[in-house]
Design an enzyme around this catalytic site. Structure first.
Site, PDB file in Angstrom:
ATOM      1  N   ASP A 168      38.938  -0.885  52.131  1.00 20.39           N
ATOM      2  CA  ASP A 168      38.160  -0.079  53.072  1.00 20.39           C
ATOM      3  C   ASP A 168      36.720  -0.538  53.225  1.00 20.39           C
ATOM      4  O   ASP A 168      35.913   0.147  53.851  1.00 20.39           O
ATOM      5  CB  ASP A 168      38.179   1.384  52.623  1.00 20.39           C
ATOM      6  CG  ASP A 168      39.566   2.002  52.696  1.00 20.39           C
ATOM      7  OD1 ASP A 168      39.950   2.432  53.794  1.00 20.39           O
ATOM      8  OD2 ASP A 168      40.256   2.049  51.666  1.00 20.39           O
TER       9      ASP A 168
ATOM     10  N   GLU B 197      29.511   2.179  56.584  1.00 21.39           N
ATOM     11  CA  GLU B 197      28.746   3.417  56.715  1.00 21.39           C
ATOM     12  C   GLU B 197      28.835   4.286  55.467  1.00 21.39           C
ATOM     13  O   GLU B 197      27.869   4.970  55.103  1.00 21.39           O
ATOM     14  CB  GLU B 197      29.239   4.217  57.924  1.00 21.39           C
ATOM     15  CG  GLU B 197      28.559   5.570  58.072  1.00 21.39           C
ATOM     16  CD  GLU B 197      29.130   6.399  59.199  1.00 21.39           C
ATOM     17  OE1 GLU B 197      28.349   6.810  60.057  1.00 21.39           O
ATOM     18  OE2 GLU B 197      30.356   6.643  59.210  1.00 21.39           O
ATOM     19  N   ASP B 198      29.979   4.274  54.789  1.00 17.89           N
ATOM     20  CA  ASP B 198      30.171   5.175  53.652  1.00 17.89           C
ATOM     21  C   ASP B 198      29.411   4.738  52.412  1.00 17.89           C
ATOM     22  O   ASP B 198      29.206   5.540  51.501  1.00 17.89           O
ATOM     23  CB  ASP B 198      31.664   5.288  53.320  1.00 17.89           C
ATOM     24  CG  ASP B 198      32.434   5.987  54.418  1.00 17.89           C
ATOM     25  OD1 ASP B 198      31.871   6.912  55.036  1.00 17.89           O
ATOM     26  OD2 ASP B 198      33.589   5.612  54.671  1.00 17.89           O
TER      27      ASP B 198
ATOM     28  N   HIS C 117      35.530  13.125  57.263  1.00 19.12           N
ATOM     29  CA  HIS C 117      34.076  13.169  57.135  1.00 19.12           C
ATOM     30  C   HIS C 117      33.460  14.073  58.199  1.00 19.12           C
ATOM     31  O   HIS C 117      34.092  14.364  59.219  1.00 19.12           O
ATOM     32  CB  HIS C 117      33.476  11.769  57.314  1.00 19.12           C
ATOM     33  CG  HIS C 117      33.778  10.814  56.229  1.00 19.12           C
ATOM     34  ND1 HIS C 117      34.310   9.549  56.457  1.00 19.12           N
ATOM     35  CD2 HIS C 117      33.621  10.904  54.883  1.00 19.12           C
ATOM     36  CE1 HIS C 117      34.464   8.921  55.309  1.00 19.12           C
ATOM     37  NE2 HIS C 117      34.055   9.710  54.344  1.00 19.12           N
TER      38      HIS C 117
ATOM     39  N   CYS D 175      31.745   4.319  61.546  1.00 21.53           N
ATOM     40  CA  CYS D 175      32.163   3.842  60.218  1.00 21.53           C
ATOM     41  C   CYS D 175      31.941   2.354  60.023  1.00 21.53           C
ATOM     42  O   CYS D 175      31.751   1.887  58.898  1.00 21.53           O
ATOM     43  CB  CYS D 175      33.647   4.132  59.993  1.00 21.53           C
ATOM     44  SG  CYS D 175      34.127   5.847  60.188  1.00 21.53           S
TER      45      CYS D 175
END
Length: 275
Positions: free
Chosen positions: A73, A78-79, A173, A266
């Site tokens: 992932d 962004e995470d 999210h 993302c």
């Protein structure tokens, strides 16, 4: 629905950071709310390359990081971080398989501002953080816990931000179901986010409802001479609604990433570098 207008920035350059997808995305990506669906990895690479091209056409100076094959992932940069004008936040992702991504990204974050790190037992995904001017909405989701939210609040308090916690319902999210496409405007997926908390924090903002599941996650690029908002090609009704609201809309195809519960925000970290 693209205007095709290349944009330049004023008062600073828009900087962008993306990471090339690795092949394990197609077989090992984390899924929480969606059933597995076959991801065409070759098509995902083409879509990612086009995404980068569009960012550049819209005035973003994009740096492309190499794939991290051990982290399926990791293209969802962004995470792993939150970048504000005063400070960069190195997150601690809620999915254990993604924990190392934040540290692997840290050296690529801007060096012209402070640094804050979320520590255990806190968890925080950048996808749960929506910055609207001096207000920061933080999603309490399956990926971001109370300890992580509290750490973010404490870290941002010295910079004068107002932080509002928003409960996220049946979505990965906060920004899966809520984004800010333009000045004074929010875009929400009805029924999936606590809009009472949102309206309490941003009472002057108008809230539009997305017409499609993929529609609520849009990417606003604050460039000049005219801002642009990127909308998924899977959300034509939402794109038309935003155009009717006077926004400069450009559609982007990211269907293979949507199968991994991802959206337009993302795939990049974008910030303004001072002149």
């Amino acid at each position: 629905m693209s205007t095709g207008i290349p944009l330049t920035t004023a008062g600073g350059t828009l900087q962008g950071l993306v990471r090339t997808p690795g092949p394990r995305l197609a077989v090992d990506c984390e899924l929480t709310h969606l059933a597995p669906s076959a991801i065409d990895f070759d098509r995902a690479l083409i879509q990612h390359e086009r995404y980068v091209e569009i960012l550049r056409e819209c005035g973003v100076d994009v740096r492309v990081l190499p794939a991290l094959d051990g982290y399926p992932d990791s293209t969802f940069v962004e995470d792993a971080a939150v970048i504000l004008d005063e400070v960069s936040v190195v997150t601690r992702p809620g999915a254990e398989s993604r924990r190392a991504e934040a540290q692997l990204l840290a050296d690529s974050l801007p060096s012209d501002r402070g640094r804050l790190e979320i520590a255990a037992p806190g968890t925080l995904d950048g996808g749960d953080v929506l910055i609207v001017d001096r207000t920061v909405l933080v999603g309490r989701s399956s990926r971001s816990n109370d300890s992580g939210v509290e750490a973010l609040c404490a870290g941002l308090e010295p910079f004068g931000y107002t932080v509002q916690v928003v409960d996220v319902k049946a979505a990965l999210h906060l920004k899966t179901v809520l984004t800010a496409p333009g000045p004074g405007l929010l875009l929400a997926a009805p029924g999936l986010v606590d809009l009472a908390s949102v309206r309490h924090a941003l009472p002057e903002h108008e809230v539009l409802e997305a017409d499609e599941a993929a529609g609520a996650n849009v990417l606003r690029l604050r460039s000049a001479p005219r801002e642009v908002v990127l909308v998924s090609s899977s959300a034509p009704g939402t794109a038309r609604k935003l155009e009717a609201a006077g926004l400069n809309v450009r559609t982007v195809e990211i269907t293979e990433f949507e199968k991994a519960e991802a959206g337009l925000t993302c795939l990049s970290l974008i910030w303004k570098r001072p002149v």
